[in-house]
Design a protein around this motif. Structure first.
Motif, short mmCIF file in Angstrom:
data_model
loop_
_atom_site.label_atom_id
_atom_site.label_comp_id
_atom_site.label_asym_id
_atom_site.label_seq_id
_atom_site.Cartn_x
_atom_site.Cartn_y
_atom_site.Cartn_z
N GLY A 1 -3.04 -0.04 -3.82
CA GLY A 1 -3.66 -0.67 -2.66
C GLY A 1 -4.53 0.30 -1.87
N LYS A 2 -4.37 0.29 -0.55
CA LYS A 2 -5.18 1.17 0.30
C LYS A 2 -4.94 2.65 0.01
CE LYS A 2 -5.57 -1.90 4.33
NZ LYS A 2 -5.24 -2.04 5.77
N ASN B 1 0.86 -1.19 0.00
CA ASN B 1 0.00 0.00 0.00
C ASN B 1 0.89 1.23 0.00
OD1 ASN B 1 -2.53 -1.55 0.50
ND2 ASN B 1 -1.55 -1.97 2.47
#
Length: 353
Positions: free
Chosen positions: A57-58, A9
């Motif tokens: 990702g996040k 992330n």
């Protein structure tokens, strides 16, 4: 190693070439990394080159946060008539302020007049009618429109010829890599040589390098993970000054990014609620049914779904509102209700409210 890459992330800064759209670059990065969670921060026109920050990702949930930061460009514009250096500097000074802009016909936003701020606008070099310039501006400023407006105000006419983005907030040109570089680094990582890839992969905290930071106590981390905002009792220390309404970054004692939100008091006078989160990234460690949330999403509390199951089993799915409930009693057999009660430890008399 590829499995580890897919779980990362953070951010990668791509030096976008001339030609492809920003969405095409998204697609290529997805293919190279083997992950679907990829998004860019600040769209560049096909003919514009330079810094295109890719959220992985996040970190895709931070796109709107990073997008708020100022952008910097180096560009070339051509005046339609002869103009002196002093005249260029003078018209540039007039535009170094808050300006009105009408987005171009072909743009991703509605065509309404907007107010944008030009923080810096400098002439780097001039040759005949061609001017090389540097501009630092508010996010969402159209540089092509800016050049056209400068030409109009100068009385000479003008247009943008070339443009390159050199920074988006803390993400600078000197840390950008090409798509070919990224492919090569990933190929090396698959062979166990991941040093180059990791040296260019930026942690999520990099987005907040110039934000004030708050370190939360360990006792507050689990509450934050369950959707709680940060209160004064959960603050361990503060790094940097902030005022009410500023965006702040909240870290754990281990320097893990817990979330980001809006300060509800000044750093010099902490009172009650300190941070109202709009993004939370830490995951809950205890309790079934807990979910990490954005402010837009509901928080599911422990046992909440269990109570719903009991209610729906006894009265039907519309029992909370009273719609569709029959007066004849439970919708399923009482022994089924008792089994649910024994399984969950929640006891409620069938037919009660």
């Amino acid at each position: 190693m590829i499995e580890e890459i897919q779980k990362l992330n953070g951010f990668i800064v791509i030096d976008k070439p001339q030609g492809p759209t920003s969405h095409q670059v998204d697609y290529w990065v997805r293919q190279i990394l083997g992950t679907e969670k990829v998004g860019h921060i600040g769209t560049l026109d096909p003919n514009v080159t330079g810094v295109l920050v890719m959220a992985i990702g996040k970190a895709v949930r931070l796109i709107d946060v990073v997008h708020e930061k100022p952008k910097e460009y180096v560009g070339v514009m051509r005046f339609h008539s002869d103009i002196s250096e002093e005249e260029v500097r003078e018209v540039f000074r007039k535009f170094t302020t808050r300006i009105y802009q009408l987005p171009p016909v072909r743009s991703a936003v509605s065509r309404k007049v907007r107010i944008k701020t030009i923080y810096e606008l400098d002439m780097i070099e001039k040759k005949d009618k061609i001017v090389l310039f540097h501009v630092k501006c508010e996010s969402g400023t159209y540089i092509r429109t800016l050049c056209t407006d400068i030409g109009y105000v100068s009385g000479k006419g003008g247009q943008m010829v070339d443009l390159r983005r050199i920074s988006t907030g803390p993400f600078k040109e000197d840390i950008a890599i090409t798509l070919q570089d990224l492919q090569a680094y990933v190929d090396l990582a698959k062979e166990g040589k991941d040093e180059l890839f990791r040296s260019h992969f930026l942690d999520m905290t990099y987005a907040f390098i110039d934000y004030p930071k708050i370190v939360a106590k360990k006792s507050a981390v689990e509450n934050i993970a369950h959707g709680s905002d940060l209160y004064v009792g959960g603050v361990k220390l503060i790094d940097g000054n902030f005022q009410k309404g500023d965006r702040v970054c909240v870290l754990s004692e281990d320097n893990e990014l817990l979330g980001t939100g809006i300060a509800r008091c000044d750093s010099s006078n902490l009172f009650m609620k300190v941070v109202d989160f709009d993004h939370i990234f830490v995951e809950a460690k205890h309790g079934k049914g807990d979910v990490v949330r954005d402010r837009e999403k509901d928080v599911q509390r422990p046992g909440q779904q269990v109570h719903r199951n009991i209610r729906d089993a006894a009265h039907g799915p519309d029992s909370r509102t009273g719609r569709g409930r029959k007066e004849t009693g439970p919708q399923i057999a009482p022994n089924r209700v008792r089994k649910l009660q024994n399984k969950t430890g929640v006891h409620r008399r069938p037919g009660s409210h």
